[in-house]
Enzyme design. Sequence first.
Site, PDB file in Angstrom:
ATOM      1  N   ASP A 148       0.838  -1.195   0.000  1.00  9.33           N
ATOM      2  CA  ASP A 148       0.000   0.000   0.000  1.00  9.33           C
ATOM      3  C   ASP A 148       0.879   1.254   0.000  1.00  9.33           C
ATOM      4  OD1 ASP A 148      -3.234   0.468   0.959  1.00  9.33           O
ATOM      5  OD2 ASP A 148      -1.863   2.179   1.064  1.00  9.33           O
TER       6      ASP A 148
ATOM      7  N   ASN B  99     -13.094  -2.862   2.788  1.00 12.38           N
ATOM      8  CA  ASN B  99     -14.036  -1.753   2.914  1.00 12.38           C
ATOM      9  C   ASN B  99     -15.027  -1.808   1.750  1.00 12.38           C
ATOM     10  OD1 ASN B  99     -12.726  -0.630   5.211  1.00 12.38           O
ATOM     11  ND2 ASN B  99     -11.182   0.293   3.892  1.00 12.38           N
TER      12      ASN B  99
ATOM     13  N   GLY C 155     -15.213   3.550   4.209  1.00 10.94           N
ATOM     14  CA  GLY C 155     -13.798   3.846   3.998  1.00 10.94           C
ATOM     15  C   GLY C 155     -13.266   3.439   2.642  1.00 10.94           C
TER      16      GLY C 155
ATOM     17  N   HIS D 246     -10.584  -5.139  -3.058  1.00 11.27           N
ATOM     18  CA  HIS D 246      -9.223  -5.416  -2.568  1.00 11.27           C
ATOM     19  C   HIS D 246      -9.259  -5.837  -1.113  1.00 11.27           C
ATOM     20  CE1 HIS D 246     -10.122  -1.099  -2.227  1.00 11.27           C
ATOM     21  NE2 HIS D 246      -9.433  -1.106  -1.111  1.00 11.27           N
ATOM     22  N   LEU D 247      -8.383  -6.773  -0.810  1.00 14.66           N
ATOM     23  CA  LEU D 247      -8.192  -7.229   0.560  1.00 14.66           C
ATOM     24  C   LEU D 247      -6.982  -6.496   1.130  1.00 14.66           C
ATOM     25  CD1 LEU D 247      -8.812  -9.390   2.834  1.00 14.66           C
ATOM     26  CD2 LEU D 247      -7.077 -10.812   1.713  1.00 14.66           C
ATOM     27  N   HIS D 248      -7.201  -5.733   2.213  1.00 18.99           N
ATOM     28  CA  HIS D 248      -6.067  -5.137   2.933  1.00 18.99           C
ATOM     29  C   HIS D 248      -5.499  -6.201   3.871  1.00 18.99           C
ATOM     30  CE1 HIS D 248      -6.951  -0.690   2.387  1.00 18.99           C
ATOM     31  NE2 HIS D 248      -8.173  -1.159   2.165  1.00 18.99           N
TER      32      HIS D 248
END
Length: 112
Positions: free
Chosen positions: A30, A85, A91, A98-100
Amino acid sequence: MSDCIFCKIAAGEIPADKLYEDDEVVAFWDLDPQAPKHFLVIPKSHLRDSSALSEEDAALIGRIIRIGAHLAKENGLDDYRFVVNNGASAGQTVFHFHLHVLGGRVMGWPPG
Ligand code: AMP
Ligand code: ZN
């Protein structure tokens, strides 16, 4: 989608600091990390958010979670948080699923 920044990363049209790539998934660090280690795992195909997932996407999303877990371990994380999110007030700022994966510090609960 032509104006989607994550589609452009998936297509290699704009650079990203990638940790992993295969024919349907890419993972990259990120740009604005919220933890000592913070990366994203995305499908190469454009899916807006969780509400856009169909039954046919189930295996792909399963792979994204497994890849996120594998990369977390490979990067020294035993404990980590997955975040997805969905929608602006939750957020979401990039409307490509997407997976954080966040780790390297103690996480608070409840999340903000
Ligand atoms: P979200 O707010 O859940 O939609 O997450 C989007 C994430 O993408 C944020 O954490 C941003 O810092 C990150 N981000 C946006 N553009 C880029 C980029 N070009 N490379 C890496 N991360 C990015
Ligand atoms: Zn996209």
